[in-house]
Design a protein around this motif. Structure first.
Motif, PDB file in Angstrom:
ATOM      1  N   ALA A   1       0.788  -1.214   0.000  1.00 51.73           N
ATOM      2  CA  ALA A   1       0.000   0.000   0.000  1.00 51.73           C
ATOM      3  C   ALA A   1       0.822   1.266   0.000  1.00 51.73           C
ATOM      4  CB  ALA A   1      -0.920   0.018   1.226  1.00 51.73           C
ATOM      5  N   VAL A   2       1.956   1.272   0.701  1.00 55.41           N
ATOM      6  CA  VAL A   2       2.678   2.520   0.870  1.00 55.41           C
ATOM      7  C   VAL A   2       3.954   2.527   0.058  1.00 55.41           C
ATOM      8  CG1 VAL A   2       3.771   4.061   2.532  1.00 55.41           C
ATOM      9  CG2 VAL A   2       1.673   2.878   3.144  1.00 55.41           C
ATOM     10  N   LEU A   3       4.849   1.577   0.301  1.00 52.97           N
ATOM     11  CA  LEU A   3       6.120   1.586  -0.387  1.00 52.97           C
ATOM     12  C   LEU A   3       5.949   1.316  -1.873  1.00 52.97           C
ATOM     13  CD1 LEU A   3       8.458  -0.200   2.149  1.00 52.97           C
ATOM     14  CD2 LEU A   3       8.066   2.219   1.801  1.00 52.97           C
ATOM     15  N   SER A   4       4.886   0.728  -2.261  1.00 55.26           N
ATOM     16  CA  SER A   4       4.649   0.420  -3.658  1.00 55.26           C
ATOM     17  C   SER A   4       3.890   1.515  -4.370  1.00 55.26           C
ATOM     18  CB  SER A   4       3.859  -0.887  -3.788  1.00 55.26           C
ATOM     19  OG  SER A   4       4.589  -1.948  -3.262  1.00 55.26           O
ATOM     20  N   GLY A   5       3.658   2.626  -3.729  1.00 52.72           N
ATOM     21  CA  GLY A   5       3.012   3.732  -4.405  1.00 52.72           C
ATOM     22  C   GLY A   5       1.553   3.492  -4.617  1.00 52.72           C
ATOM     23  N   ALA A   6       0.893   2.975  -3.637  1.00 48.76           N
ATOM     24  CA  ALA A   6      -0.516   2.652  -3.794  1.00 48.76           C
ATOM     25  C   ALA A   6      -1.254   2.974  -2.525  1.00 48.76           C
ATOM     26  CB  ALA A   6      -0.670   1.170  -4.121  1.00 48.76           C
ATOM     27  N   CYS A   7      -2.581   2.899  -2.607  1.00 47.22           N
ATOM     28  CA  CYS A   7      -3.388   3.083  -1.419  1.00 47.22           C
ATOM     29  C   CYS A   7      -4.405   1.956  -1.346  1.00 47.22           C
ATOM     30  CB  CYS A   7      -4.110   4.433  -1.444  1.00 47.22           C
ATOM     31  SG  CYS A   7      -5.112   4.702  -2.907  1.00 47.22           S
ATOM     32  N   LEU A   8      -4.962   1.755  -0.174  1.00 45.13           N
ATOM     33  CA  LEU A   8      -5.971   0.725   0.032  1.00 45.13           C
ATOM     34  C   LEU A   8      -7.334   1.381   0.062  1.00 45.13           C
ATOM     35  CD1 LEU A   8      -4.103  -1.410   2.671  1.00 45.13           C
ATOM     36  CD2 LEU A   8      -4.493  -1.961   0.281  1.00 45.13           C
ATOM     37  N   ASP A   9      -8.170   1.036  -0.896  1.00 39.80           N
ATOM     38  CA  ASP A   9      -9.462   1.670  -1.063  1.00 39.80           C
ATOM     39  C   ASP A   9     -10.575   0.758  -0.553  1.00 39.80           C
ATOM     40  OD1 ASP A   9      -8.234   3.784  -2.356  1.00 39.80           O
ATOM     41  OD2 ASP A   9      -8.391   2.813  -4.324  1.00 39.80           O
ATOM     42  N   PRO A  10     -11.687   1.318  -0.110  1.00 37.30           N
ATOM     43  CA  PRO A  10     -12.783   0.485   0.373  1.00 37.30           C
ATOM     44  C   PRO A  10     -13.493  -0.247  -0.750  1.00 37.30           C
ATOM     45  CG  PRO A  10     -13.387   2.793   0.416  1.00 37.30           C
ATOM     46  CD  PRO A  10     -11.936   2.746   0.084  1.00 37.30           C
ATOM     47  N   LEU A  11     -13.821  -1.513  -0.503  1.00 37.07           N
ATOM     48  CA  LEU A  11     -14.638  -2.278  -1.431  1.00 37.07           C
ATOM     49  C   LEU A  11     -16.101  -1.845  -1.287  1.00 37.07           C
ATOM     50  CD1 LEU A  11     -13.073  -5.790  -0.850  1.00 37.07           C
ATOM     51  CD2 LEU A  11     -13.035  -4.541  -2.993  1.00 37.07           C
TER      52      LEU A  11
ATOM     53  N   SER B   1      -8.724  -3.154  -0.719  1.00 37.88           N
ATOM     54  CA  SER B   1      -8.440  -3.478  -2.113  1.00 37.88           C
ATOM     55  C   SER B   1      -7.188  -2.717  -2.508  1.00 37.88           C
ATOM     56  CB  SER B   1      -9.617  -3.132  -3.034  1.00 37.88           C
ATOM     57  OG  SER B   1      -9.800  -1.724  -3.108  1.00 37.88           O
ATOM     58  N   PHE B   2      -6.695  -2.948  -3.705  1.00 40.07           N
ATOM     59  CA  PHE B   2      -5.442  -2.333  -4.152  1.00 40.07           C
ATOM     60  C   PHE B   2      -5.703  -1.355  -5.281  1.00 40.07           C
ATOM     61  CE2 PHE B   2      -1.770  -2.144  -6.936  1.00 40.07           C
ATOM     62  CZ  PHE B   2      -0.752  -1.869  -6.046  1.00 40.07           C
TER      63      PHE B   2
ATOM     64  N   VAL C   1     -10.410  -9.636 -10.103  1.00 44.25           N
ATOM     65  CA  VAL C   1     -11.665  -9.671  -9.351  1.00 44.25           C
ATOM     66  C   VAL C   1     -12.241 -11.064  -9.526  1.00 44.25           C
ATOM     67  CG1 VAL C   1     -13.960  -8.693  -9.098  1.00 44.25           C
ATOM     68  CG2 VAL C   1     -12.031  -7.209  -9.703  1.00 44.25           C
ATOM     69  N   ILE C   2     -12.305 -11.824  -8.424  1.00 46.85           N
ATOM     70  CA  ILE C   2     -12.725 -13.216  -8.489  1.00 46.85           C
ATOM     71  C   ILE C   2     -14.241 -13.339  -8.467  1.00 46.85           C
ATOM     72  CG2 ILE C   2     -12.569 -15.451  -7.316  1.00 46.85           C
ATOM     73  CD1 ILE C   2      -9.830 -14.401  -6.233  1.00 46.85           C
ATOM     74  N   ASP C   3     -14.865 -12.581  -7.584  1.00 53.74           N
ATOM     75  CA  ASP C   3     -16.326 -12.500  -7.554  1.00 53.74           C
ATOM     76  C   ASP C   3     -16.693 -11.161  -6.936  1.00 53.74           C
ATOM     77  OD1 ASP C   3     -16.269 -12.789  -4.691  1.00 53.74           O
ATOM     78  OD2 ASP C   3     -16.206 -14.967  -4.922  1.00 53.74           O
ATOM     79  N   THR C   4     -17.959 -10.955  -6.635  1.00 55.34           N
ATOM     80  CA  THR C   4     -18.417  -9.643  -6.194  1.00 55.34           C
ATOM     81  C   THR C   4     -17.813  -9.198  -4.864  1.00 55.34           C
ATOM     82  OG1 THR C   4     -20.373 -10.654  -5.183  1.00 55.34           O
ATOM     83  CG2 THR C   4     -20.591  -9.812  -7.439  1.00 55.34           C
ATOM     84  N   ARG C   5     -17.288 -10.130  -4.091  1.00 61.54           N
ATOM     85  CA  ARG C   5     -16.712  -9.750  -2.795  1.00 61.54           C
ATOM     86  C   ARG C   5     -15.254 -10.168  -2.623  1.00 61.54           C
ATOM     87  NH1 ARG C   5     -17.280 -14.327   1.161  1.00 61.54           N
ATOM     88  NH2 ARG C   5     -16.757 -12.779   2.742  1.00 61.54           N
ATOM     89  N   THR C   6     -14.606 -10.631  -3.701  1.00 61.64           N
ATOM     90  CA  THR C   6     -13.270 -11.205  -3.558  1.00 61.64           C
ATOM     91  C   THR C   6     -12.308 -10.653  -4.601  1.00 61.64           C
ATOM     92  OG1 THR C   6     -14.333 -13.250  -2.826  1.00 61.64           O
ATOM     93  CG2 THR C   6     -11.985 -13.350  -3.320  1.00 61.64           C
ATOM     94  N   ARG C   7     -11.160 -10.183  -4.134  1.00 59.82           N
ATOM     95  CA  ARG C   7     -10.106  -9.694  -5.024  1.00 59.82           C
ATOM     96  C   ARG C   7      -8.771 -10.314  -4.627  1.00 59.82           C
ATOM     97  NH1 ARG C   7     -11.320  -3.452  -6.629  1.00 59.82           N
ATOM     98  NH2 ARG C   7     -13.588  -3.550  -6.558  1.00 59.82           N
ATOM     99  N   LEU C   8      -7.906 -10.455  -5.629  1.00 59.69           N
ATOM    100  CA  LEU C   8      -6.570 -11.002  -5.414  1.00 59.69           C
ATOM    101  C   LEU C   8      -5.570 -10.096  -6.117  1.00 59.69           C
ATOM    102  CD1 LEU C   8      -4.613 -13.262  -4.482  1.00 59.69           C
ATOM    103  CD2 LEU C   8      -5.148 -14.453  -6.640  1.00 59.69           C
ATOM    104  N   SER C   9      -4.591  -9.578  -5.359  1.00 61.81           N
ATOM    105  CA  SER C   9      -3.603  -8.651  -5.900  1.00 61.81           C
ATOM    106  C   SER C   9      -2.198  -9.191  -5.711  1.00 61.81           C
ATOM    107  CB  SER C   9      -3.708  -7.286  -5.204  1.00 61.81           C
ATOM    108  OG  SER C   9      -4.934  -6.667  -5.481  1.00 61.81           O
TER     109      SER C   9
END
Length: 264
Positions: free
Chosen positions: A12-22, A59-60, A242-250
């Motif tokens: 989230a941080v060192l990779s230049g990203a943020c964690l957003d709400p699903l 999420s990523f 996005v695997i399904d409506t409630r599941t993500r894999l990053s």
């Protein structure tokens, strides 16, 4: 129990990203972090770390444009051991640079976290594609897979201390393929430090070889107590499914400078 676990911090941080709400608060989120490590010679290995969270809104996502901010610097970030992790299978499988390896659950900790069965890491060629296969588990994380191009090596120009009122120009070698980000962390000691670096200027840039940090962010870097300063630059590539409506894999692949070596 609290555990030193850089997965979320790195992603989230060192990779230049943020964690957003699903969209829903009962999401499932799998995160895999694969950072390049020198093998002590001319080659590289990785030690991927993976965790799968339940009942989360994580999420990523990446920053959409060049971004800088000042933030606390915490070298050994921890993740609360009370977080709920999921079983994703007895083994995960990695495929990169013509070889297949396994990730297994770390023993003796409260969180279910996967790491390489091979203790010296997984040899690979930066720039090759990495595929993570998740077998899945009943009442756990579902079967899935994600592929990312691994981040390539780079060098960057000297990072100095500009005069008051002057920005800091940065340069680095560009990648052969578009789609990556470059992050810089300029670490220093502010007036509340106790002999260690405790604050940073953190920037995420389009990976095009040059950028500038505005002078407004650099006062702490210029005036670091005791002259304590260090830098870390990281090239980042990522992929999410996005695997399904409630599941993500990053998965996040990163190549840092300075780079850690297996041979200290």
């Amino acid at each position: 129990m609290r555990l030193r676990l850089p997965i979320l911090f790195a992603a989230a941080v060192l990779s230049g990203a943020c964690l957003d709400p699903l969209p829903t608060p009962d999401g499932r989120f799998g995160t895999i972090n694969a950072t390049a490590i020198s093998d002590g010679g001319a080659g590289y290995v990785m030690k991927p770390e993976a965790a799968f969270y339940d009942n989360t809104d994580l999420s990523f996502s990446t920053f959409p444009s060049d971004t800088c901010f000042v933030a606390a610097y915490v070298p050994n970030a921890t993740v609360n051991g009370a977080l709920q992790t999921l079983n994703a299978g007895d083994y995960l499988f990695t495929s990169v640079s013509g070889r297949v390896d396994s990730l297994v659950p770390a023993p003796g900790i409260s969180l279910r976290v996967y790491g390489p069965l091979r203790t010296n890491g997984i040899p690979f060629i930066p720039g090759d594609s990495l595929t993570i296969t998740v077998p899945g588990a009943t009442r756990g994380f579902p079967a899935s897979a994600v592929t990312v191009r691994t981040a390539e090596p780079f060098t960057h120009g000297a990072i100095g201390v500009p005069a008051d009122g002057v920005g800091l120009d940065l340069t680095w070698t560009t990648p052969p393929t578009a789609g990556s980000r470059m992050t810089f962390s300029l670490r220093y000691a502010n007036i509340f430090a106790t002999g260690v670096e405790n604050e940073q200027v953190y920037c995420s840039f389009i990976d095009d070889g040059s950028a500038s940090i505005p002078t407004a962010y650099l006062n702490g870097w210029r005036t670091s107590v005791g002259g304590l300063r260090s830098t870390r630059a990281v090239r980042v590539r990522w992929s999410e499914v996005v695997i399904d409506t409630r599941t993500r894999l990053s998965v996040v692949s990163s190549f840092p400078q300075p780079i850690t070596s297996l041979v200290q």
